[in-house]
Design a protein around this motif. Structure first.
Motif, short mmCIF file in Angstrom:
data_model
loop_
_atom_site.label_atom_id
_atom_site.label_comp_id
_atom_site.label_asym_id
_atom_site.label_seq_id
_atom_site.Cartn_x
_atom_site.Cartn_y
_atom_site.Cartn_z
N SER A 168 24.92 31.12 45.65
CA SER A 168 26.33 30.78 45.83
C SER A 168 26.81 31.39 47.14
N THR A 169 27.72 30.72 47.79
CA THR A 169 28.31 31.22 49.02
C THR A 169 29.49 32.12 48.70
N TRP A 170 29.61 33.25 49.40
CA TRP A 170 30.70 34.19 49.14
C TRP A 170 32.05 33.51 49.34
N ALA A 171 32.97 33.82 48.43
CA ALA A 171 34.35 33.31 48.54
C ALA A 171 35.30 34.47 48.34
N GLN A 172 36.34 34.55 49.17
CA GLN A 172 37.26 35.69 49.15
C GLN A 172 37.94 35.87 47.81
N SER A 173 38.25 34.80 47.12
CA SER A 173 39.03 34.88 45.88
C SER A 173 38.16 34.96 44.63
N GLN A 174 36.83 34.94 44.80
CA GLN A 174 35.92 34.92 43.65
C GLN A 174 35.88 36.28 42.96
N THR A 175 35.69 36.28 41.63
CA THR A 175 35.46 37.50 40.88
C THR A 175 33.96 37.75 40.81
N TYR A 176 33.52 38.96 41.20
CA TYR A 176 32.10 39.28 41.23
C TYR A 176 31.80 40.44 40.30
N ALA A 177 30.64 40.34 39.64
CA ALA A 177 30.13 41.42 38.80
C ALA A 177 29.05 42.17 39.55
N GLY A 218 44.45 37.62 50.94
CA GLY A 218 44.67 38.23 52.25
C GLY A 218 43.83 39.46 52.53
N ILE A 219 43.08 39.98 51.56
CA ILE A 219 42.23 41.14 51.79
C ILE A 219 40.88 40.65 52.30
N ASP A 220 40.56 40.96 53.55
CA ASP A 220 39.40 40.35 54.22
C ASP A 220 38.19 41.28 54.20
N TRP A 221 37.83 41.78 53.03
CA TRP A 221 36.65 42.63 52.91
C TRP A 221 35.43 41.74 52.69
N ARG A 269 38.36 41.44 30.49
CA ARG A 269 38.91 42.04 29.27
C ARG A 269 40.43 42.02 29.29
N PHE A 270 41.00 42.16 30.48
CA PHE A 270 42.45 42.23 30.60
C PHE A 270 42.96 41.11 31.52
N ALA A 271 44.21 40.78 31.36
CA ALA A 271 44.83 39.78 32.24
C ALA A 271 44.85 40.31 33.67
N ALA A 272 44.80 39.41 34.63
CA ALA A 272 44.86 39.82 36.03
C ALA A 272 46.16 40.55 36.31
N PRO A 273 46.11 41.65 37.07
CA PRO A 273 47.35 42.38 37.38
C PRO A 273 48.25 41.56 38.31
N ALA A 274 49.54 41.88 38.29
CA ALA A 274 50.51 41.17 39.13
C ALA A 274 50.21 41.43 40.60
N LEU A 275 50.48 40.45 41.45
CA LEU A 275 50.23 40.61 42.88
C LEU A 275 51.18 41.62 43.51
N LEU A 309 49.21 44.45 45.38
CA LEU A 309 47.86 44.53 44.83
C LEU A 309 46.84 44.38 45.95
N ILE A 310 45.79 45.23 45.94
CA ILE A 310 44.74 45.19 46.95
C ILE A 310 43.45 44.63 46.37
N ALA A 311 43.00 45.20 45.27
CA ALA A 311 41.76 44.76 44.61
C ALA A 311 41.76 45.31 43.20
N TYR A 312 40.92 44.71 42.33
CA TYR A 312 40.91 45.17 40.94
C TYR A 312 39.63 44.74 40.24
N ASN A 313 39.39 45.35 39.08
CA ASN A 313 38.37 44.92 38.12
C ASN A 313 38.88 45.33 36.74
N ASP A 314 38.04 45.33 35.73
CA ASP A 314 38.51 45.68 34.39
C ASP A 314 38.73 47.17 34.21
N THR A 315 38.33 47.99 35.19
CA THR A 315 38.48 49.44 35.09
C THR A 315 39.68 49.95 35.85
N VAL A 316 39.96 49.38 37.02
CA VAL A 316 41.03 49.90 37.87
C VAL A 316 41.67 48.76 38.67
N ALA A 317 42.98 48.94 38.94
CA ALA A 317 43.71 48.05 39.86
C ALA A 317 44.36 48.95 40.91
#
Length: 541
Positions: A214-223, A246-249, A274-280, A295-303
């Motif tokens: 798969s090609t990297w996408a800025q908005s994709q969720t990755y494990a 807008g976060i270009d990492w 596990r949780f709903a996406a945090p507010a922008l 919001l900068i970045a997040y996962n199920d452990t931290v936002a």
């Protein structure tokens, strides 16, 4: 006209029909080295590369280009391949009976090497010294870790040490050839010719194309462990993450989230959250705080949220560190209590210096576990301050009740010294652990008496002698089970005698002598201790 055939030709057919060297059957989830030959669905195949065909991929020798077909398997009595000559048909003359020579029994083929440790599991938390296997190699954990793929985390500062290859297949032993049998002479048979049969064409195996990354996408969720391509290079995700708009990492400029290299086995499919996406955005509405946090970045452990003045690149160290640190806290002090929500880590640049916590019990911060800190130059890692505030969340909810009855005793921030030092040690952050150890060994505190050193004389001996973090885990459990509460909140604070009584129960040892050395022992405390023993008889040591 009859054609006569010699007796040796007849015997050659008989021997060929019974002589074979079967290869082991192919199995999914088994590591094969290049050159290994297996049988699958009546055909033999040779491995072209070192590989493991995982059951979840559906790959097997017949449908992937990782194997080379060798033709029909000889593992069972084969169908004779027709020739252009006539088929022998015996007449009524007697068929010679061979006197066989005993055939040696081939030694059984050993199973693939059994020196592999238990398979790594991304959902399992491993302490330092734990041993696992992954893709045909053994690994040893350097410190506490969870979700970090061993093959991608063996460099300096990473949690796994490569202990070498395992599970190599043992070559199949080849039986010695059987001597030709001695035949008693008889009259030669007469055969009648028959029509030659038409040979059946052998099917050709069509290799399956190699999987496409798969090609990297800025908005994709990755494990952790996802493999993608970016600008012609493959990368493996080190940390689960989703970037805010807008976060270009990119993988190429974010080595804390991506490691160059990796092999694609399947397209990236987002894991259900596990949780709903945090507010922008999150408008602060507590104390003097009035920032509209982004919001900068997040996962199920931290936002992670920043105000407008924080350098966005600071999140590149924060997200991996806070993910590991808070995941360790959740697994250690209580998955049921701390795992009910992600950590919301808020950061301010050059304003609101210091920090404060909040928890899922508090309406003030919209019922989230929050660490809200102010500082400067966040681009440089500041592990201690962000860890400090999370320790207050732990003491407030780890027991399953709301509040910290010992806060008036250890105040802010003596328990934090235990918590931060333990986290550094558990996460393998040796330099940071040594730094705080040396600093706190020299501290002088003014309470409960002048010249007190909480870390040197109380918390560090508790950590060293009574199971590291487990002594505080047990303390919080006893507190939630026995100290007065209304089912949700504690109804009062501990006094000194009660505190020493509960800590002794957690340590499984009478801590009065240690407390006397660390803090002194006023007569009032002795009275409180004796009353605590009567009020809480189930606290034993």
């Amino acid at each position: 006209m009859h054609r006569r055939h010699t007796l040796p030709a007849v015997l050659a057919l008989l021997i060929a029909a019974h002589t074979y060297a079967a290869y082991p059957a192919w199995q999914a989830d088994v590591y094969y080295t290049a050159g290994t030959v297996v049988s699958f669905n009546g055909h033999d195949y040779r491995a072209l590369v070192n590989q493991t065909d995982y059951a979840s991929t559906g790959w097997n020798p017949a449908n992937t280009s990782l194997w080379s077909g060798l033709g029909a398997s000889n593992g069972s009595v084969p169908t004779a391949v027709p020739t252009s000559g006539p088929t022998l048909r015996p007449t009524t003359a007697p068929v010679p009976t061979p006197i066989p020579t005993a055939r040696p029994t081939a030694a059984p083929t050993p199973l693939p090497g059994s020196d592999c440790n238990a398979a790594w599991n991304g959902a399992t938390a491993y302490n330092g010294g734990a041993r696992v296997s992954y893709s045909g190699r053994n690994y040893t954990a350097r410190w506490w870790t969870q979700g970090d793929i061993p093959a991608s985390n063996t460099a300096d500062g990473r949690p796994w040490n490569d202990s070498g290859a395992c599970g190599a297949a043992t070559p199949t032993s080849t039986p010695q050839p059987t001597a030709k049998p001695t035949i008693a002479p008889t009259s030669k048979p007469t055969v009648a010719p028959t029509a030659a049969p038409t040979a059946t064409p052998r099917p050709t195996t069509v290799p399956t194309p190699a999987p496409v990354c798969s090609t990297w996408a800025q908005s994709q969720t990755y494990a952790s462990g996802d493999v993608i391509t970016y600008q012609g290079q493959t990368y493996t995700a080190l940390v689960p993450h989703t970037l805010a708009p807008g976060i270009d990492w990119t993988p190429a400029n974010t080595g804390t989230l991506w490691q160059a290299g990796g092999s694609c086995s399947k397209p990236v499919v987002p894991v259900p959250a596990r949780f709903a996406a945090p507010a922008l955005t999150w408008q602060e509405h507590w104390f003097e705080h009035q920032q509209n946090m982004k919001l900068i970045a997040y996962n199920d452990t931290v936002a992670i949220y920043f105000d407008d003045d924080v350098n966005r690149a600071a999140g590149k160290w924060m997200l991996p560190y806070l993910t590991r640190m808070w995941r360790y806290a959740q697994n250690t002090y209580g998955p049921a209590t701390l795992g009910s929500d992600r950590l919301y880590s808020l950061h301010h640049e050059a304003k609101y210096y210091g920090g404060h916590p909040s928890s899922v019990y508090d309406a003030s911060h919209d019922y989230h576990n929050v660490s809200d800190v102010g500082g400067s130059n966040w681009i440089n890692p500041q592990y201690e301050v962000v860890t400090h505030e999370t320790g207050h969340i732990v003491e407030s909810i780890a027991s399953g009740k709301h509040g910290s009855p010992a806060f008036g005793i250890w105040k802010d921030s003596k328990w934090m010294e235990f918590y931060i030092y333990d986290a550094y040690v558990a996460l393998g952050m040796t330099a940071q652990a040594n730094d705080v150890y040396n600093r706190w060994q020299q501290d002088n505190d003014s309470f409960p008496r002048a010249g007190t050193n909480w870390f040197r004389d109380w918390f560090y001996p508790l950590w060293r002698d009574h199971g590291h973090a487990q002594v505080m885990v047990k303390y919080f459990q006893l507190l939630g089970q026995y100290f007065p509460n209304n089912g949700r909140d504690y109804t009062r604070d501990l006094n000194w005698g009660e505190y020493i009584h509960f800590m002794s129960g957690a340590a499984g040892a009478d801590l009065k002598a240690q407390a006397t050395q660390a803090f002194g022992w006023p007569a009032e405390w002795e009275t409180q201790l004796q009353q605590a023993k009567r009020d809480f008889p189930n606290i034993r040591y």
